[in-house]
Design a protein around this motif. Structure first.
Motif, PDB file in Angstrom:
ATOM      1  N   ALA A 338       0.818  -1.215   0.000  1.00 38.15           N
ATOM      2  CA  ALA A 338       0.000   0.000   0.000  1.00 38.15           C
ATOM      3  C   ALA A 338       0.854   1.268   0.000  1.00 38.15           C
ATOM      4  O   ALA A 338       0.565   2.218  -0.746  1.00 38.15           O
ATOM      5  N   PHE A 339       1.894   1.310   0.818  1.00 35.20           N
ATOM      6  CA  PHE A 339       2.725   2.521   0.895  1.00 35.20           C
ATOM      7  C   PHE A 339       3.392   2.798  -0.447  1.00 35.20           C
ATOM      8  O   PHE A 339       3.364   3.928  -0.955  1.00 35.20           O
ATOM      9  N   GLU A 340       3.990   1.768  -1.041  1.00 41.48           N
ATOM     10  CA  GLU A 340       4.723   1.954  -2.294  1.00 41.48           C
ATOM     11  C   GLU A 340       3.792   2.389  -3.426  1.00 41.48           C
ATOM     12  O   GLU A 340       4.094   3.331  -4.169  1.00 41.48           O
ATOM     13  N   TYR A 341       2.661   1.714  -3.554  1.00 38.69           N
ATOM     14  CA  TYR A 341       1.710   2.077  -4.611  1.00 38.69           C
ATOM     15  C   TYR A 341       1.140   3.475  -4.376  1.00 38.69           C
ATOM     16  O   TYR A 341       0.956   4.263  -5.317  1.00 38.69           O
ATOM     17  N   GLY A 342       0.859   3.787  -3.132  1.00 37.32           N
ATOM     18  CA  GLY A 342       0.294   5.095  -2.817  1.00 37.32           C
ATOM     19  C   GLY A 342       1.264   6.217  -3.113  1.00 37.32           C
ATOM     20  O   GLY A 342       0.893   7.236  -3.723  1.00 37.32           O
ATOM     21  N   ARG A 343       2.515   6.069  -2.721  1.00 36.04           N
ATOM     22  CA  ARG A 343       3.505   7.117  -2.973  1.00 36.04           C
ATOM     23  C   ARG A 343       3.749   7.288  -4.473  1.00 36.04           C
ATOM     24  O   ARG A 343       3.876   8.412  -4.979  1.00 36.04           O
ATOM     25  N   ASP A 344       3.784   6.176  -5.202  1.00 37.06           N
ATOM     26  CA  ASP A 344       3.968   6.253  -6.650  1.00 37.06           C
ATOM     27  C   ASP A 344       2.815   7.015  -7.303  1.00 37.06           C
ATOM     28  O   ASP A 344       3.027   7.871  -8.168  1.00 37.06           O
ATOM     29  N   LYS A 345       1.592   6.730  -6.875  1.00 34.32           N
ATOM     30  CA  LYS A 345       0.416   7.421  -7.418  1.00 34.32           C
ATOM     31  C   LYS A 345       0.450   8.906  -7.082  1.00 34.32           C
ATOM     32  O   LYS A 345       0.116   9.759  -7.922  1.00 34.32           O
ATOM     33  N   LEU A 346       0.863   9.233  -5.882  1.00 32.08           N
ATOM     34  CA  LEU A 346       0.973  10.625  -5.452  1.00 32.08           C
ATOM     35  C   LEU A 346       1.893  11.414  -6.367  1.00 32.08           C
ATOM     36  O   LEU A 346       1.555  12.521  -6.830  1.00 32.08           O
ATOM     37  N   LEU A 347       3.060  10.854  -6.662  1.00 31.13           N
ATOM     38  CA  LEU A 347       4.055  11.562  -7.462  1.00 31.13           C
ATOM     39  C   LEU A 347       3.659  11.610  -8.933  1.00 31.13           C
ATOM     40  O   LEU A 347       3.800  12.644  -9.598  1.00 31.13           O
ATOM     41  N   ARG A 348       3.150  10.492  -9.479  1.00 35.99           N
ATOM     42  CA  ARG A 348       2.785  10.450 -10.899  1.00 35.99           C
ATOM     43  C   ARG A 348       1.663  11.414 -11.245  1.00 35.99           C
ATOM     44  O   ARG A 348       1.661  12.005 -12.321  1.00 35.99           O
ATOM     45  N   LYS A 349       0.754  11.584 -10.321  1.00 39.40           N
ATOM     46  CA  LYS A 349      -0.434  12.375 -10.624  1.00 39.40           C
ATOM     47  C   LYS A 349      -0.407  13.772 -10.007  1.00 39.40           C
ATOM     48  O   LYS A 349      -1.394  14.501 -10.054  1.00 39.40           O
ATOM     49  N   GLY A 350       0.741  14.127  -9.452  1.00 40.45           N
ATOM     50  CA  GLY A 350       0.918  15.489  -8.974  1.00 40.45           C
ATOM     51  C   GLY A 350      -0.010  15.876  -7.845  1.00 40.45           C
ATOM     52  O   GLY A 350      -0.466  17.021  -7.766  1.00 40.45           O
ATOM     53  N   LEU A 351      -0.287  14.941  -6.946  1.00 39.76           N
ATOM     54  CA  LEU A 351      -1.205  15.210  -5.847  1.00 39.76           C
ATOM     55  C   LEU A 351      -0.501  15.927  -4.705  1.00 39.76           C
ATOM     56  O   LEU A 351       0.704  15.778  -4.506  1.00 39.76           O
ATOM     57  N   ASN A 352      -1.271  16.669  -3.936  1.00 37.65           N
ATOM     58  CA  ASN A 352      -0.733  17.261  -2.707  1.00 37.65           C
ATOM     59  C   ASN A 352      -0.735  16.234  -1.585  1.00 37.65           C
ATOM     60  O   ASN A 352       0.176  16.208  -0.752  1.00 37.65           O
ATOM     61  N   PHE A 353      -1.784  15.421  -1.566  1.00 37.50           N
ATOM     62  CA  PHE A 353      -1.919  14.374  -0.552  1.00 37.50           C
ATOM     63  C   PHE A 353      -2.512  13.135  -1.199  1.00 37.50           C
ATOM     64  O   PHE A 353      -3.207  13.211  -2.206  1.00 37.50           O
ATOM     65  N   ILE A 354      -2.225  11.998  -0.568  1.00 37.70           N
ATOM     66  CA  ILE A 354      -2.936  10.772  -0.926  1.00 37.70           C
ATOM     67  C   ILE A 354      -3.236  10.012   0.353  1.00 37.70           C
ATOM     68  O   ILE A 354      -2.402   9.912   1.251  1.00 37.70           O
ATOM     69  N   ALA A 355      -4.472   9.548   0.457  1.00 33.38           N
ATOM     70  CA  ALA A 355      -4.898   8.743   1.595  1.00 33.38           C
ATOM     71  C   ALA A 355      -4.891   7.288   1.157  1.00 33.38           C
ATOM     72  O   ALA A 355      -5.660   6.896   0.276  1.00 33.38           O
ATOM     73  N   VAL A 356      -4.021   6.506   1.753  1.00 29.85           N
ATOM     74  CA  VAL A 356      -3.840   5.111   1.354  1.00 29.85           C
ATOM     75  C   VAL A 356      -4.480   4.211   2.400  1.00 29.85           C
ATOM     76  O   VAL A 356      -4.246   4.380   3.608  1.00 29.85           O
ATOM     77  N   ASN A 357      -5.303   3.291   1.953  1.00 30.56           N
ATOM     78  CA  ASN A 357      -5.835   2.305   2.889  1.00 30.56           C
ATOM     79  C   ASN A 357      -5.778   0.919   2.284  1.00 30.56           C
ATOM     80  O   ASN A 357      -6.016   0.736   1.089  1.00 30.56           O
ATOM     81  N   ASP A 358      -5.390  -0.039   3.122  1.00 25.78           N
ATOM     82  CA  ASP A 358      -5.331  -1.439   2.716  1.00 25.78           C
ATOM     83  C   ASP A 358      -6.694  -2.048   2.995  1.00 25.78           C
ATOM     84  O   ASP A 358      -7.067  -2.268   4.160  1.00 25.78           O
ATOM     85  N   VAL A 359      -7.450  -2.311   1.934  1.00 27.31           N
ATOM     86  CA  VAL A 359      -8.832  -2.773   2.106  1.00 27.31           C
ATOM     87  C   VAL A 359      -8.913  -4.216   2.585  1.00 27.31           C
ATOM     88  O   VAL A 359     -10.008  -4.712   2.867  1.00 27.31           O
ATOM     89  N   THR A 360      -7.772  -4.886   2.693  1.00 24.71           N
ATOM     90  CA  THR A 360      -7.787  -6.246   3.237  1.00 24.71           C
ATOM     91  C   THR A 360      -7.768  -6.231   4.761  1.00 24.71           C
ATOM     92  O   THR A 360      -8.040  -7.257   5.385  1.00 24.71           O
ATOM     93  N   ASP A 361      -7.438  -5.092   5.379  1.00 21.19           N
ATOM     94  CA  ASP A 361      -7.497  -4.989   6.836  1.00 21.19           C
ATOM     95  C   ASP A 361      -8.945  -5.052   7.279  1.00 21.19           C
ATOM     96  O   ASP A 361      -9.803  -4.321   6.758  1.00 21.19           O
TER      97      ASP A 361
END
Length: 410
Positions: A338-361
């Motif tokens: 989750a952390f790796e995918y979330g950070r990658d999405k944040l940078l690729r899409k120019g976001l200010n923030f990203i809220a990452v949640n693991d839906v398997t929890d």
């Protein structure tokens, strides 16, 4: 840790006048108390003919006031009026509204209204053509000019059996008006916020579609938190079963393409975009205009898919040109890394923030009232939120966005 917990600790003064709608005031007092407010009630003599002061004391746990002349504290009206955060008069009869408009102060409610230093919100309740009468309308206009706010009245059946404009709004709706009144001057006051939420549906034929398990609960909680912070909120939503928060502008959509168009339109001059929706990443590359039958050999069991519009990438393209929306917070629902995918999405899409949640929890997935979120910015981890209600998560997200927008440190 600061939270936008709108009604907790707020002092709401509830004035109740002589109308059959008094029973709604009891429900309202209960709802306000359950929301964390401290509710003091003033009943007129007419109101006491419909409901006893003890009824309100039972639901608020606080005193109810009736006669200013029998109070030990002869300036009780000053204390009540100056310490309240909001004075709500519900139901408000035509008679009481006339007194308020002319400045008459012959009972505890009206004298407290003159002493009040807080906003006043009136929920009219009257029968027949009373609300539309020129005298009542003149009083309403006078009160509005003085800054008094109004909730309703609504159209419906009245105690006389007549139908028309004059019913007191229902307690749940009035609670929305109260939240709006209390939210004025909040950290997002004057800001335009867009929230996307819910799933999208990509049709295969007239009766089938590709979608996901999203219910929109987290996005609706974010919308309410933004409203509670004083924002002007637009909610672009896919098919959801829960109502849009009172005061928000609803833009319903079905497909990812429709959601993209609606988000881009609403966000073109927005201060903040919360992209909470769980959009479908794929859609059938062919649609049938008739229901596909099991025996239809043309379709068989294979369904060809194509990629749908990447809404956040489209937002980034427009944002690079216009600068709007000023702040974008995205969501990433992941099942692993989750952390790796979330950070990658944040940078690729120019976001200010990203809220990452693991839906398997357990407790952090779809169709539940709780969530566990890791909030990231380009600088790293902003906050690691433990399992808690989606309302609490939404409040924290809005808190961080408001701070960023207003130039405060996280």
């Amino acid at each position: 840790m600061s939270k936008i917990n709108l009604l907790t600790g707020k002092r709401i003064l509830l004035g109740v006048t002589g109308s059959i709608a008094c029973y709604k005031a009891v429900d309202l007092a209960s709802k306000l108390t359950q929301a964390g407010a401290e509710v003091d009630v003033i009943l007129t003599e007419g109101a006491q003919r419909f409901v006893m002061p003890l009824t309100f004391r039972s639901v608020t746990g606080r005193p109810s006031y009736t006669d200013m002349w029998s109070l030990d504290d002869h300036v009780r009206h000053v204390g009540l009026g100056e310490t309240a955060d909001l004075f709500v008069i519900a139901p408000a009869t035509a008679h009481t509204m006339a007194k308020l408009a002319t400045g008459l102060a012959d009972n505890l409610l009206t004298v407290t209204a003159l002493a009040a230093r807080c906003p006043i919100l009136i929920a009219p309740a009257m029968d027949g053509g009373m609300y539309g009468h020129p005298a009542t309308q003149a009083n309403v206009a006078t009160l509005r000019e003085r800054g008094v706010q109004f909730a309703g009245p609504a159209v419906g059946r009245m105690a006389s059996g007549l139908a028309g404009l004059g019913r007191m709004v229902e307690p749940a709706e009035l609670l929305g008006f109260i939240r709006q009144a209390v939210a004025q001057g909040g950290p997002l006051a004057g800001r335009k916020v867009v929230v996307s939420t819910g799933p999208t549906r990509e049709p295969l034929d007239p009766v089938r579609f590709i979608s996901n398990r999203s219910t929109g609960k987290q996005g609706l909680a974010v919308a309410q938190a933004a409203l509670d912070a004083g924002a002007d909120v637009t909610v672009v939503h896919g098919p959801i079963s829960e109502p849009i928060p009172f005061g928000a502008t609803a833009v319903p959509v079905q497909t990812t393409e429709q959601m993209g168009e609606a988000v881009l339109s609403a966000a073109k001059d927005a201060d903040v975009l919360f992209m909470v929706a769980a959009v479908a990443d794929f859609r059938p590359n062919t649609q049938s205009d008739k229901k596909i039958k099991k025996t239809d050999e043309q379709w068989g069991l294979a369904i060809g898919l194509e990629v749908t519009l990447d809404i956040l990438t489209a937002v980034k393209t427009e944002r690079d040109k216009s600068g709007y929306p000023r702040i974008v917070l995205g969501f990433a629902a992941e099942t692993h890394n989750a952390f790796e995918y979330g950070r990658d999405k944040l940078l690729r899409k120019g976001l200010n923030f990203i809220a990452v949640n693991d839906v398997t929890d357990q407790g952090a997935g779809f169709a539940v009232d709780t969530n566990k979120v890791l909030l990231l910015s380009s600088a790293g981890v902003v906050e690691e939120m433990p399992m808690q209600s989606k309302t609490a998560v939404a409040e924290r997200l809005v808190h961080h966005v408001a701070n960023s927008l207003n130039g405060s440190a996280h």
